[in-house]
Motif scaffolding. Structure first.
Motif, PDB file in Angstrom:
ATOM      1  N   TYR B  32      53.589  39.490  29.632  1.00 51.19           N
ATOM      2  CA  TYR B  32      52.593  39.613  30.900  1.00 51.19           C
ATOM      3  C   TYR B  32      53.083  40.900  31.051  1.00 51.19           C
ATOM      4  O   TYR B  32      54.054  41.419  32.178  1.00 51.19           O
ATOM      5  CB  TYR B  32      52.329  38.714  31.594  1.00 51.19           C
ATOM      6  CG  TYR B  32      50.787  38.787  32.415  1.00 51.19           C
ATOM      7  CD1 TYR B  32      51.341  38.653  33.713  1.00 51.19           C
ATOM      8  CD2 TYR B  32      49.252  39.838  31.822  1.00 51.19           C
ATOM      9  CE1 TYR B  32      49.639  38.565  34.189  1.00 51.19           C
ATOM     10  CE2 TYR B  32      48.324  39.472  32.812  1.00 51.19           C
ATOM     11  CZ  TYR B  32      48.633  39.579  34.161  1.00 51.19           C
ATOM     12  OH  TYR B  32      47.748  39.552  34.979  1.00 51.19           O
ATOM     13  N   ILE B  34      51.427  44.354  34.354  1.00 45.45           N
ATOM     14  CA  ILE B  34      50.576  45.380  34.795  1.00 45.45           C
ATOM     15  C   ILE B  34      50.633  45.809  36.070  1.00 45.45           C
ATOM     16  O   ILE B  34      51.939  46.439  35.958  1.00 45.45           O
ATOM     17  CB  ILE B  34      50.537  43.615  36.248  1.00 45.45           C
ATOM     18  CG1 ILE B  34      50.387  42.276  35.845  1.00 45.45           C
ATOM     19  CG2 ILE B  34      49.032  44.015  37.460  1.00 45.45           C
ATOM     20  CD1 ILE B  34      50.376  41.341  36.905  1.00 45.45           C
ATOM     21  N   TYR B  36      50.049  48.405  39.263  1.00 46.76           N
ATOM     22  CA  TYR B  36      49.235  48.396  40.627  1.00 46.76           C
ATOM     23  C   TYR B  36      49.167  49.990  40.469  1.00 46.76           C
ATOM     24  O   TYR B  36      50.321  51.055  40.656  1.00 46.76           O
ATOM     25  CB  TYR B  36      50.669  47.630  41.401  1.00 46.76           C
ATOM     26  CG  TYR B  36      50.068  46.095  40.886  1.00 46.76           C
ATOM     27  CD1 TYR B  36      50.681  45.329  39.768  1.00 46.76           C
ATOM     28  CD2 TYR B  36      49.513  45.541  41.583  1.00 46.76           C
ATOM     29  CE1 TYR B  36      50.832  44.261  40.432  1.00 46.76           C
ATOM     30  CE2 TYR B  36      48.917  43.710  41.427  1.00 46.76           C
ATOM     31  CZ  TYR B  36      49.630  43.229  41.340  1.00 46.76           C
ATOM     32  OH  TYR B  36      49.923  42.149  40.979  1.00 46.76           O
ATOM     33  N   GLN B  38      49.427  51.356  44.814  1.00 47.04           N
ATOM     34  CA  GLN B  38      49.829  51.493  46.412  1.00 47.04           C
ATOM     35  C   GLN B  38      49.123  53.112  46.997  1.00 47.04           C
ATOM     36  O   GLN B  38      50.130  54.168  46.428  1.00 47.04           O
ATOM     37  CB  GLN B  38      51.143  50.844  46.380  1.00 47.04           C
ATOM     38  CG  GLN B  38      51.090  50.765  47.917  1.00 47.04           C
ATOM     39  CD  GLN B  38      52.785  50.400  48.457  1.00 47.04           C
ATOM     40  OE1 GLN B  38      53.597  50.347  47.203  1.00 47.04           O
ATOM     41  NE2 GLN B  38      52.756  49.238  49.077  1.00 47.04           N
ATOM     42  N   PRO B  44      49.749  46.370  47.160  1.00 49.72           N
ATOM     43  CA  PRO B  44      49.774  46.891  46.106  1.00 49.72           C
ATOM     44  C   PRO B  44      48.084  46.908  46.069  1.00 49.72           C
ATOM     45  O   PRO B  44      47.481  45.108  45.812  1.00 49.72           O
ATOM     46  CB  PRO B  44      50.651  47.056  44.953  1.00 49.72           C
ATOM     47  CG  PRO B  44      51.516  46.583  46.175  1.00 49.72           C
ATOM     48  CD  PRO B  44      51.122  46.465  47.986  1.00 49.72           C
ATOM     49  N   PHE B  46      45.578  46.361  41.815  1.00 49.39           N
ATOM     50  CA  PHE B  46      45.533  45.942  40.689  1.00 49.39           C
ATOM     51  C   PHE B  46      44.919  46.394  39.772  1.00 49.39           C
ATOM     52  O   PHE B  46      43.646  46.848  40.890  1.00 49.39           O
ATOM     53  CB  PHE B  46      45.132  44.031  40.509  1.00 49.39           C
ATOM     54  CG  PHE B  46      44.839  43.942  39.165  1.00 49.39           C
ATOM     55  CD1 PHE B  46      43.307  44.182  38.452  1.00 49.39           C
ATOM     56  CD2 PHE B  46      45.676  43.654  38.375  1.00 49.39           C
ATOM     57  CE1 PHE B  46      43.529  43.910  37.403  1.00 49.39           C
ATOM     58  CE2 PHE B  46      45.296  43.620  36.476  1.00 49.39           C
ATOM     59  CZ  PHE B  46      44.050  43.159  36.406  1.00 49.39           C
ATOM     60  N   ARG B  51      48.577  41.259  28.040  1.00 48.93           N
ATOM     61  CA  ARG B  51      48.979  40.396  27.504  1.00 48.93           C
ATOM     62  C   ARG B  51      49.994  41.286  26.566  1.00 48.93           C
ATOM     63  O   ARG B  51      49.923  42.464  25.605  1.00 48.93           O
ATOM     64  CB  ARG B  51      48.865  39.356  27.070  1.00 48.93           C
ATOM     65  CG  ARG B  51      48.513  38.327  28.582  1.00 48.93           C
ATOM     66  CD  ARG B  51      47.346  37.106  27.886  1.00 48.93           C
ATOM     67  NE  ARG B  51      45.941  37.886  27.564  1.00 48.93           N
ATOM     68  CZ  ARG B  51      44.959  36.973  27.142  1.00 48.93           C
ATOM     69  NH1 ARG B  51      45.218  35.882  26.344  1.00 48.93           N
ATOM     70  NH2 ARG B  51      43.865  37.549  26.896  1.00 48.93           N
ATOM     71  N   PHE B  89      53.149  51.221  40.461  1.00 54.12           N
ATOM     72  CA  PHE B  89      53.826  50.176  39.562  1.00 54.12           C
ATOM     73  C   PHE B  89      53.872  49.636  38.120  1.00 54.12           C
ATOM     74  O   PHE B  89      52.752  48.877  37.884  1.00 54.12           O
ATOM     75  CB  PHE B  89      54.268  49.138  40.981  1.00 54.12           C
ATOM     76  CG  PHE B  89      54.853  49.818  42.302  1.00 54.12           C
ATOM     77  CD1 PHE B  89      53.965  50.380  43.258  1.00 54.12           C
ATOM     78  CD2 PHE B  89      56.024  50.065  42.544  1.00 54.12           C
ATOM     79  CE1 PHE B  89      54.670  51.040  44.159  1.00 54.12           C
ATOM     80  CE2 PHE B  89      56.950  50.686  43.836  1.00 54.12           C
ATOM     81  CZ  PHE B  89      55.659  50.428  44.439  1.00 54.12           C
ATOM     82  N   LYS B  93      55.631  40.057  33.812  1.00 55.79           N
ATOM     83  CA  LYS B  93      55.710  39.370  34.185  1.00 55.79           C
ATOM     84  C   LYS B  93      56.915  38.164  33.584  1.00 55.79           C
ATOM     85  O   LYS B  93      56.854  38.180  32.808  1.00 55.79           O
ATOM     86  CB  LYS B  93      54.870  38.106  34.561  1.00 55.79           C
ATOM     87  CG  LYS B  93      54.115  36.764  34.768  1.00 55.79           C
ATOM     88  CD  LYS B  93      53.336  36.343  36.276  1.00 55.79           C
ATOM     89  CE  LYS B  93      53.144  35.400  36.525  1.00 55.79           C
ATOM     90  NZ  LYS B  93      53.746  33.754  35.294  1.00 55.79           N
ATOM     91  N   LYS B  96      58.466  35.304  37.547  1.00 58.28           N
ATOM     92  CA  LYS B  96      57.573  35.937  38.531  1.00 58.28           C
ATOM     93  C   LYS B  96      57.665  37.508  37.887  1.00 58.28           C
ATOM     94  O   LYS B  96      57.946  37.604  36.913  1.00 58.28           O
ATOM     95  CB  LYS B  96      58.891  35.593  39.542  1.00 58.28           C
ATOM     96  CG  LYS B  96      59.846  36.089  38.825  1.00 58.28           C
ATOM     97  CD  LYS B  96      61.605  36.481  39.705  1.00 58.28           C
ATOM     98  CE  LYS B  96      62.799  36.528  39.043  1.00 58.28           C
ATOM     99  NZ  LYS B  96      64.115  36.260  40.324  1.00 58.28           N
ATOM    100  N   LEU B  97      56.688  38.048  38.979  1.00 65.20           N
ATOM    101  CA  LEU B  97      56.523  39.206  39.132  1.00 65.20           C
ATOM    102  C   LEU B  97      58.234  39.719  38.980  1.00 65.20           C
ATOM    103  O   LEU B  97      58.156  40.173  40.189  1.00 65.20           O
ATOM    104  CB  LEU B  97      55.768  39.854  38.942  1.00 65.20           C
ATOM    105  CG  LEU B  97      54.496  39.702  38.710  1.00 65.20           C
ATOM    106  CD1 LEU B  97      53.143  40.166  39.415  1.00 65.20           C
ATOM    107  CD2 LEU B  97      54.076  40.517  37.549  1.00 65.20           C
ATOM    108  N   PHE B  99      58.737  43.800  39.571  1.00 62.10           N
ATOM    109  CA  PHE B  99      58.239  45.278  40.141  1.00 62.10           C
ATOM    110  C   PHE B  99      59.076  46.157  39.386  1.00 62.10           C
ATOM    111  O   PHE B  99      60.440  46.379  40.217  1.00 62.10           O
ATOM    112  CB  PHE B  99      58.396  45.348  41.261  1.00 62.10           C
ATOM    113  CG  PHE B  99      56.537  44.808  41.402  1.00 62.10           C
ATOM    114  CD1 PHE B  99      56.732  44.011  41.925  1.00 62.10           C
ATOM    115  CD2 PHE B  99      55.325  45.341  41.236  1.00 62.10           C
ATOM    116  CE1 PHE B  99      54.851  43.073  42.073  1.00 62.10           C
ATOM    117  CE2 PHE B  99      54.502  45.199  41.720  1.00 62.10           C
ATOM    118  CZ  PHE B  99      54.200  43.322  42.037  1.00 62.10           C
TER     119      PHE B  99
END
Lengths: 115, 109
Positions: B32, B34, B36, B38, B44, B46, B51, B89, B93, B96-97, B99
């Motif tokens: 997964y 993502i 972001y 900021q 940050p 979303f 996926r 960013f 996943k 945990k995420l 970055f």
């Protein structure tokens, strides 16, 4: 109607002091997080709580202690502050999504400066 | 190890042009991803996620492409606007995420 809120926004303190940062989310999420962002903008997870239970504890000094009185709040207490603790601390929250993916929603950050 | 990196730390584009922000990830088990955004002085935000069973996903003016063969992720922003100026960013996943370092996008009027 702020989703994830943190207080204070700015925190300037002397080395050796103890301080707390508070976080609250009104999204009904089960999971909350604390992240540290350094001066180079690098974001790293510190802790994660799910329904008040600690599920992630990265390699963080024992001086950092998270506390979750309920699933909408996750506070961060820091003892004996050091110069290297200066950073921006972000709180985040997420639901548990289908397929295991989780979109995390971040607070505005707390800018900590240790003198 | 854990590593999500970005090819370019800064990107400057002309208003109205398309922007492409790249990201390399190291762990093929990540399922997964993502992006972001900021903005200065904010947390940050979303933008879009994808996926690992997808190659492409589109949002409003943004598209994320995932190339699992070379472990590469990109964010495309169409008709870039001054309000798009921010640090972007990518995150993967895996429990945990994790970055990446971030790419600073600057939009010239």
């Amino acid at each position: 109607d702020t989703a994830v809120s943190q207080t204070p926004k700015y925190l300037v303190t002397q080395m050796g002091n103890d301080k707390s940062i508070k976080c609250e989310q009104n999204l009904g999420h089960d999971t909350m997080y604390w992240y540290k962002q350094d001066s180079k903008k690098f974001l790293k997870i510190m802790f994660s709580y799910n329904n008040k239970e600690l599920i992630i504890n990265e390699t963080v000094p024992n001086r950092f202690s998270p506390k979750s009185p309920d699933k909408a709040h996750l506070n961060l207490h820091i003892n004996s502050l050091e110069l290297g603790d200066s950073a921006v601390y972000f709180c985040a929250s997420s639901p548990i999504g289908r397929g295991g993916e989780e979109t995390q929603y971040f607070g505005p950050g707390t800018r900590l400066l240790v003198l | 190890g854990e590593s999500v990196g970005l090819h370019l730390p800064t990107l400057s584009v002309q208003e109205g042009d398309n922007s492409i922000i790249n990201c390399a990830y190291s762990n093929s088990a990540s399922d997964y991803f993502i992006w972001y955004k900021q903005e200065s002085g904010k947390g940050p935000q979303f933008i879009i996620d994808i996926r690992s069973n997808m190659d492409k996903r589109q949002g409003q003016r943004v598209t994320v492409l995932l190339n699992k063969t070379v472990k590469h992720l990109s964010l495309q922003i169409a008709a870039t606007q001054p309000g798009d100026s921010a640090v972007y960013f990518c995150a993967e996943k895996r429990g945990k995420l994790i970055f990446g370092q971030g790419t600073e996008l600057s939009v010239k009027p």
